[in-house]
Design a protein around this motif. Structure first.
Motif, short mmCIF file in Angstrom:
data_model
loop_
_atom_site.label_atom_id
_atom_site.label_comp_id
_atom_site.label_asym_id
_atom_site.label_seq_id
_atom_site.Cartn_x
_atom_site.Cartn_y
_atom_site.Cartn_z
N ARG A 224 -0.99 14.49 46.73
CA ARG A 224 0.41 14.50 46.32
C ARG A 224 0.52 14.65 44.80
NH1 ARG A 224 4.80 11.65 44.80
NH2 ARG A 224 6.71 11.99 45.98
N HIS A 225 -0.27 13.90 44.07
CA HIS A 225 -0.24 14.00 42.61
C HIS A 225 -0.69 15.38 42.14
CE1 HIS A 225 1.07 10.00 41.59
NE2 HIS A 225 0.20 9.48 42.43
N ALA B 96 0.89 20.59 39.97
CA ALA B 96 0.97 22.05 40.13
C ALA B 96 2.42 22.52 40.05
CB ALA B 96 0.33 22.48 41.45
N SER B 97 3.33 21.78 40.66
CA SER B 97 4.76 22.13 40.61
C SER B 97 5.28 22.09 39.19
CB SER B 97 5.58 21.15 41.46
OG SER B 97 5.24 21.24 42.80
N ASP B 98 4.96 21.01 38.48
CA ASP B 98 5.42 20.88 37.10
C ASP B 98 4.88 22.01 36.22
OD1 ASP B 98 6.77 18.55 37.74
OD2 ASP B 98 5.20 17.22 36.96
N ALA B 99 3.60 22.32 36.37
CA ALA B 99 2.98 23.37 35.56
C ALA B 99 3.58 24.74 35.89
CB ALA B 99 1.47 23.39 35.78
N ALA B 100 3.76 25.03 37.16
CA ALA B 100 4.31 26.33 37.56
C ALA B 100 5.75 26.49 37.07
CB ALA B 100 4.23 26.49 39.08
N ALA B 101 6.54 25.44 37.19
CA ALA B 101 7.93 25.50 36.72
C ALA B 101 7.97 25.72 35.21
CB ALA B 101 8.69 24.23 37.10
N ALA B 102 7.13 25.00 34.48
CA ALA B 102 7.08 25.16 33.02
C ALA B 102 6.62 26.56 32.64
CB ALA B 102 6.16 24.11 32.41
N ASP B 103 5.60 27.08 33.32
CA ASP B 103 5.11 28.43 33.03
C ASP B 103 6.17 29.48 33.30
OD1 ASP B 103 2.66 27.34 32.35
OD2 ASP B 103 1.64 27.97 34.20
N HIS C 15 1.92 19.56 51.44
CA HIS C 15 0.86 19.15 50.50
C HIS C 15 0.61 20.19 49.42
CE1 HIS C 15 0.10 15.82 53.16
NE2 HIS C 15 -0.09 16.65 54.15
N ARG C 16 1.58 21.04 49.16
CA ARG C 16 1.45 22.06 48.12
C ARG C 16 2.58 21.92 47.13
NH1 ARG C 16 0.15 25.91 52.65
NH2 ARG C 16 -2.11 26.13 52.55
#
Length: 83
Positions: free
Chosen positions: A14-15, A20-27, A50-51
């Motif tokens: 989960r973490h 991954a979500s935070d990084a992709a959104a920021a990118d 789980h993604r």
């Protein structure tokens, strides 16, 4: 003992998905900004299956049209490089 290991694995996944979500959104936000585009509703969300998951949401029609132009130009440039 087994439940503890399963729980640890779940929270680890989960973490990782949240990261991954935070990084992709920021990118994506940064890439859009380089082209003068802003999608205000763009955000990272809770994991799905789980993604990592990024919600794009909505934007003005002008922003969507400009985004389409940027993507088309990038696709054209990529196809020309392959020739």
């Amino acid at each position: 003992m087994i439940r503890t290991e399963v729980a640890k694995k779940y929270w680890k996944q989960r973490h990782a998905a949240l990261d991954a979500s935070d990084a992709a959104a920021a990118d994506l936000r940064a890439a859009l900004a380089r082209h003068g585009l802003v999608i205000p509703s763009l955000r990272s969300c809770e994991p799905v299956d789980h993604r990592g998951f990024v919600e794009l949401g909505g934007c003005r029609a002008e922003v969507a049209a400009r985004l389409a132009q940027v993507l088309d130009a990038a696709a054209e440039a990529t196809s020309e490089e392959g020739r």
